[in-house]
Structure formats: C-alpha cells, structure tokens
Write a protein that holds these residues in place. Structure first.
Motif, PDB file in Angstrom:
ATOM      1  N   GLU A   1      11.521   6.759  -6.012  1.00  0.00           N
ATOM      2  CA  GLU A   1      10.238   6.115  -6.255  1.00  0.00           C
ATOM      3  C   GLU A   1      10.181   4.853  -5.417  1.00  0.00           C
ATOM      4  N   VAL A   2       8.963   4.393  -5.160  1.00  0.00           N
ATOM      5  CA  VAL A   2       8.766   3.188  -4.365  1.00  0.00           C
ATOM      6  C   VAL A   2       7.979   2.180  -5.200  1.00  0.00           C
ATOM      7  N   TYR A   3       8.475   0.951  -5.237  1.00  0.00           N
ATOM      8  CA  TYR A   3       7.789  -0.106  -5.971  1.00  0.00           C
ATOM      9  C   TYR A   3       7.496  -1.264  -5.042  1.00  0.00           C
ATOM     10  N   MET A   4       6.353  -1.881  -5.274  1.00  0.00           N
ATOM     11  CA  MET A   4       6.031  -3.091  -4.530  1.00  0.00           C
ATOM     12  C   MET A   4       5.166  -3.989  -5.409  1.00  0.00           C
ATOM     13  N   ASN A   5       5.442  -5.271  -5.377  1.00  0.00           N
ATOM     14  CA  ASN A   5       4.721  -6.245  -6.223  1.00  0.00           C
ATOM     15  C   ASN A   5       4.684  -5.811  -7.688  1.00  0.00           C
ATOM     16  N   GLY A   6       5.763  -5.209  -8.165  1.00  0.00           N
ATOM     17  CA  GLY A   6       5.820  -4.785  -9.560  1.00  0.00           C
ATOM     18  C   GLY A   6       4.953  -3.581  -9.871  1.00  0.00           C
ATOM     19  N   ILE A   7       4.505  -2.876  -8.840  1.00  0.00           N
ATOM     20  CA  ILE A   7       3.630  -1.710  -9.031  1.00  0.00           C
ATOM     21  C   ILE A   7       4.325  -0.465  -8.491  1.00  0.00           C
TER      22      ILE A   7
ATOM     23  N   HIS B   1      10.216  -3.714 -18.741  1.00  0.00           N
ATOM     24  CA  HIS B   1      11.152  -4.808 -18.468  1.00  0.00           C
ATOM     25  C   HIS B   1      11.509  -4.923 -16.981  1.00  0.00           C
ATOM     26  N   ILE B   2      11.644  -3.776 -16.314  1.00  0.00           N
ATOM     27  CA  ILE B   2      12.159  -3.817 -14.938  1.00  0.00           C
ATOM     28  C   ILE B   2      11.031  -3.813 -13.905  1.00  0.00           C
ATOM     29  N   GLU B   3      10.078  -2.883 -14.072  1.00  0.00           N
ATOM     30  CA  GLU B   3       9.034  -2.676 -13.054  1.00  0.00           C
ATOM     31  C   GLU B   3       8.335  -3.964 -12.603  1.00  0.00           C
ATOM     32  N   PRO B   4       7.947  -4.868 -13.541  1.00  0.00           N
ATOM     33  CA  PRO B   4       7.251  -6.075 -13.087  1.00  0.00           C
ATOM     34  C   PRO B   4       8.075  -6.939 -12.120  1.00  0.00           C
ATOM     35  N   LYS B   5       9.401  -6.701 -12.082  1.00  0.00           N
ATOM     36  CA  LYS B   5      10.268  -7.519 -11.222  1.00  0.00           C
ATOM     37  C   LYS B   5      10.607  -6.818  -9.906  1.00  0.00           C
ATOM     38  N   LEU B   6      10.136  -5.584  -9.733  1.00  0.00           N
ATOM     39  CA  LEU B   6      10.558  -4.797  -8.567  1.00  0.00           C
ATOM     40  C   LEU B   6       9.656  -5.024  -7.354  1.00  0.00           C
ATOM     41  N   GLY B   7      10.298  -5.191  -6.195  1.00  0.00           N
ATOM     42  CA  GLY B   7       9.552  -5.213  -4.934  1.00  0.00           C
ATOM     43  C   GLY B   7       8.688  -6.438  -4.744  1.00  0.00           C
ATOM     44  N   LEU B   8       9.128  -7.578  -5.227  1.00  0.00           N
ATOM     45  CA  LEU B   8       8.296  -8.774  -5.101  1.00  0.00           C
ATOM     46  C   LEU B   8       8.342  -9.359  -3.683  1.00  0.00           C
ATOM     47  N   LEU B   9       9.419  -9.122  -2.967  1.00  0.00           N
ATOM     48  CA  LEU B   9       9.529  -9.673  -1.604  1.00  0.00           C
ATOM     49  C   LEU B   9       9.293  -8.602  -0.548  1.00  0.00           C
TER      50      LEU B   9
END
Lengths: 190, 309
Positions: free
Chosen positions: B226-232, B188-196
């Motif tokens: 942890e580090v997220y970018m573009n939902g990854i 639910h959350i990861e796909p929305k993380l770090g999009l910008l």
C-alpha cells in the motif's frame, strides 16, 4: 423511545444515547481502509454532565439515537428554592430543576420580561438551558465614587440580583449588556 | 449556492493537467490505455466492499474495481495495460471517501510488487514533485509505530493495545485478528504515515492477501503493498495471484466472512475465473485514487473538493 442508525450515517450535531444519557456528536470521523473493516469515531459531549469522550464504532455497529429536542421558552417564576417554571408560546409549562438552571438564573428576568431561552429536553426531562448570548439588565446598586482598591472596575448589582464587574462610570439606574456565558460586562446600553 | 460544483475551476484545471501527466507517463512507457465495463453482472467478493446494485433484469452492479475485467484482458494477451475510470463503493463516507470516485489502475506484465513500487515511485515524483518514497515492511511499520509484532501478537494483547492508543470500541462483535490490526492502522498509524515523502508498506500478512500471491518461501506474508502520503491511503497493489484454484478458495473464504457479518455474497465472476484457468501472465497491478492524489497535490482537506459533486 430510541431508534438506531447505521454508524456511517452519523454526523456532527446528531444526538446519540450512550449508557442511557444523551450525548452531542461534536465530531464524527469515518475511516475505511481500502481492504478491511470500516469504523466511525465519535467525539461525544454528555449533554447532562458536559464531559467529553470518544467512542469507535466498527463494521455493522449501529448507534442509538437520543430523543432530544429543543424548545423556545420563557422563565415564568421560581417555584421554590429548587425549581423554576418555564412556559412556551402555547402556555405549556415545565419545571426545570435547580441543577440545570442554577448558574444561569441570575441572568434572566421573570415573566413578561424574560428573554427567549432554549430548553433542551431529553424525552420530558429538561437537561440544559441555552440563554441568549447577551442580556440587557438594569443596575440597581452601584457604589458611588472611584473604587481605588479594585483597580479600574467596581462591582454593581443588577435587577436580577447578579453582581458584575463594570467600569467606574456605570451608575445605578443605567442598563448594561452582559455576556451570559462568562458573566462579563460588555457595554452600557443607551 | 448548492448548484455550484464542489471543485473550483482552478482545481478542475489542475485535475486535467494531472490526468494528462498520467497518460503521458504511461504512453512513454508503452502501456496501453483500456476501458472496461462499469456496469457488470457480478462483482468482487471483498467482505468490506459493497457494490451499488442496479435494478436491471437480471440484476447488475456498478463495478467496485476494474480488476477482474482488466485481468481478463491480460489473460487474453493485452500486455501491460492501464485504465482511468469511475468506480463506485456503497456506504463509504468521510473526508477521504465518496461513493463515486476516480481510480487509476495499471498492470505490468513480468513485474513483481517491488518492480511496481519502483514504477509508482517514479510516477509520484513526476506528478507531485515529491521526494523519493520510503519503504517499510508491514511488520516493521507496526513495530515502529505501535511497538507490536502484527504476526505474533495475541488477540488479548491487541485489545490492550487499542486501549493504550485510546481507541474505545463500542463492540468487539465479529472482530478478527486482522480487523484489530486494521483498526490500529487506520486510527493510530495511518495519520503519521508519509508526512515527508510517500511511504510504501509491503509484505502484508497472508490473511490480508486479498488478490495477491503468497510470497514464495514465506507463506505467512503476501506480495501486497500500500502507499500512504500525508496520512492518506493512496494506493493498493499486488504481485497478482494467478492460481485459479487458490482464487476459488479465496472467494469461498470471503463468502464465509460475509455470511458471518450478515452480508449477502454477490454473484461470482465466472468469466474472471475462466480467464485464470486459461492463464493470467505473471504480473503486478495497483489501484490508485486519483481524487486523493489531487487532494495531496493541491493540499485540499476534503476529497469532494477534488471532484465535481
């Protein structure tokens, strides 16, 4: 009859068993955080009802595989109002109930003239029929002259009894190509 | 055409440039590049990471992380170090996973996890030319994206939240509080993380501390990020646990969890524990997936397009 597979081995196109009904895996999405439990989310299409659902498997969950296979067969004849009889190349016959065959029967001719159809079987039970994308059928009845009220098209009757909207220039005795899924006229066949 | 490598030549050129930039970044900081054994007689205890086993006599494993070996170097006085290596994890599949992948792992002596996040932020901006990262605590991430407090929510409420987020679980077998949180995070959350811009998530629940020390003054959280970018998910780091007895207890706890979910526990790395007994300097360390970094840089859809398969 059914065997199980690790969730991580499931991929698109697999057939799995959910609540005793075969489902096609439309999409398999595998997730695994660096630290934490892995999971697999399957987008599933019920092969009997056509309804679409999602299910998430986690950790050591296994997925029950469905014993579903496909067979190339021809339409022989209608046994009654309820059933149609199909035969494969080894002359083995099966009975396909009206519930499976109902809407498609109008597009295929019987016997020697039947196109090859794909019958999907779950165990011994036929659950779906896939027709060729297009079939060529003869027009047996077409109203003469322009049908002004219907706007550029008219309704003709084909040799199987199906009725199709065609352009005004189609006449009885001609063959036309029909898209079996939409039931729409494609072109005149020379 | 299957003999053709999955990555194109232009991707491999970009990969070479990326590796060069990483090495230049650490060279300029005076961080030493090291190599540690990939073939090991023991491996990590993480209940959800499986090694590939080699049929040698005695049995050995392809490492699932260079962490224990690098900590032995740190205990031996290496100072700050980094490594770029192939790493192997059995049974991990999907668009963002491949059994064999490349990892960048580095340790900075005298850093805490916030210092290391700052350095990772510099590295990402250097390599990806991206905006500066946002920082969000683990609790705030769940409050913002899932409207729940991960530290106080009950198991029943977590199950309800899964339903609310359309996560339809096949079974709830062996699922713990943390497993539910991880499922909500990854679905639910990861796909929305770090999009910008990259986002750093920090201060995880102590039950998910892995090899991070608990926060002094707040034992409910661990100094992990942890580090997220573009939902990854791109990286995972710790202010490292240096307490050998606490480390032994975590190995035992991981072994109990493994037993519960029916997995064998691999041999313990006694050299690593002996190194901790000798003394690991105060340090922070992080592991970053290089193939995923290249995926993000080149906007690739599948991690296999970033490597040769």
């Amino acid at each position: 009859m059914a065997n199980s597979e690790e969730r991580t081995k499931i991929s698109n196109g697999n057939k799995v068993l959910i609540a005793n009904e075969p489902h096609l895996v439309v999409n398999a999405h595998h997730a695994k955080p660096g630290k934490g439990v892995g999971s697999t989310t399957l987008k599933l299409k019920n092969m009997i009802t056509g309804s679409v659902t999602e299910k998430t498997y986690q950790g050591n969950d296994t997925v029950e595989m469905a014993d579903v296979f496909e067979k190339k067969m021809k339409f022989l004849y209608k046994e009654s109002d309820e059933n149609a009889v199909f035969m494969d190349e080894n002359y083995e016959q099966i009975i396909v109930p009206k519930s499976v065959f109902e809407t498609q029967s109008q597009w295929i001719k019987e016997g020697e003239d039947s196109p090859d159809c794909i019958i999907t079987l779950y165990g011994d039970t036929p659950i779906a029929i896939t027709l060729p994308i297009y079939v060529d059928l003869e027009v047996v009845e077409a109203p003469e002259g322009r049908q002004m009220a219907s706007g550029g098209s008219k309704v003709v009757t084909l040799e199987t009894g199906a009725k199709v909207h065609t352009p005004q220039f189609i006449k009885a005795g001609q063959k036309i190509r029909v898209h079996t899924e939409s039931g729409e006229y494609k072109e005149k066949v020379k | 055409m299957t003999w053709r490598p999955s990555a194109s030549t232009s991707t491999l050129q970009a990969r070479a440039t990326l590796l060069h930039s990483i090495r230049k970044f650490f060279f300029n900081l005076g961080v030493l590049e090291v190599e540690t054994p990939i073939l090991a007689s023991s491996c990590g205890s993480d209940p959800y990471i499986e090694p590939l086993t080699c049929h040698t006599e005695p049995i050995s494993y392809l490492h699932t992380s260079p962490e224990f070996a690098m900590k032995r170097l740190l205990a031996a006085g290496s100072g700050s170090i980094y490594q770029i290596c192939k790493t192997f994890r059995a049974g991990e599949v999907g668009k963002h996973h491949h059994t064999e992948f490349s990892m960048l792992e580095w340790y900075r002596v005298g850093f805490n996890h916030h210092d290391l996040m700052n350095e990772m932020n510099d590295l990402l901006q250097t390599i990806l030319s991206c905006s500066p990262a946002a920082k969000l605590s683990y609790r705030d991430m769940f409050l913002e994206y899932a409207q729940l407090d991960p530290f106080t929510i009950s198991i029943n409420a977590l199950r309800k939240a899964l339903v609310q987020f359309n996560i339809n679980l096949n079974s709830h077998d062996n699922l713990t509080h943390d497993d539910y949180l991880n499922l909500i995070l990854s679905h639910h959350i990861e796909p929305k993380l770090g999009l910008l811009a990259p986002v750093f998530i920090y201060d995880y629940p102590s039950s998910q501390s892995a090899l991070a020390r608990l926060q002094p003054g707040d034992p409910t959280t661990a100094a992990r990020f942890e580090v997220y970018m573009n939902g990854i998910e791109l990286a995972n780091g710790f202010h490292e646990l240096t307490d050998a007895s606490e480390q032994r207890e975590r190995f035992r706890s991981d072994a109990r969890k493994r037993e519960q979910i029916g997995k064998p526990t691999p041999a313990t790395d006694h050299n690593f524990l002996a190194a901790l007994d000798h003394g690991l300097p105060d340090c922070a360390g992080v592991a970053l997936g290089i193939d995923r970094l290249l995926m993000i840089l080149l906007e690739l859809d599948d991690v296999r397009d970033a490597m040769m398969v």
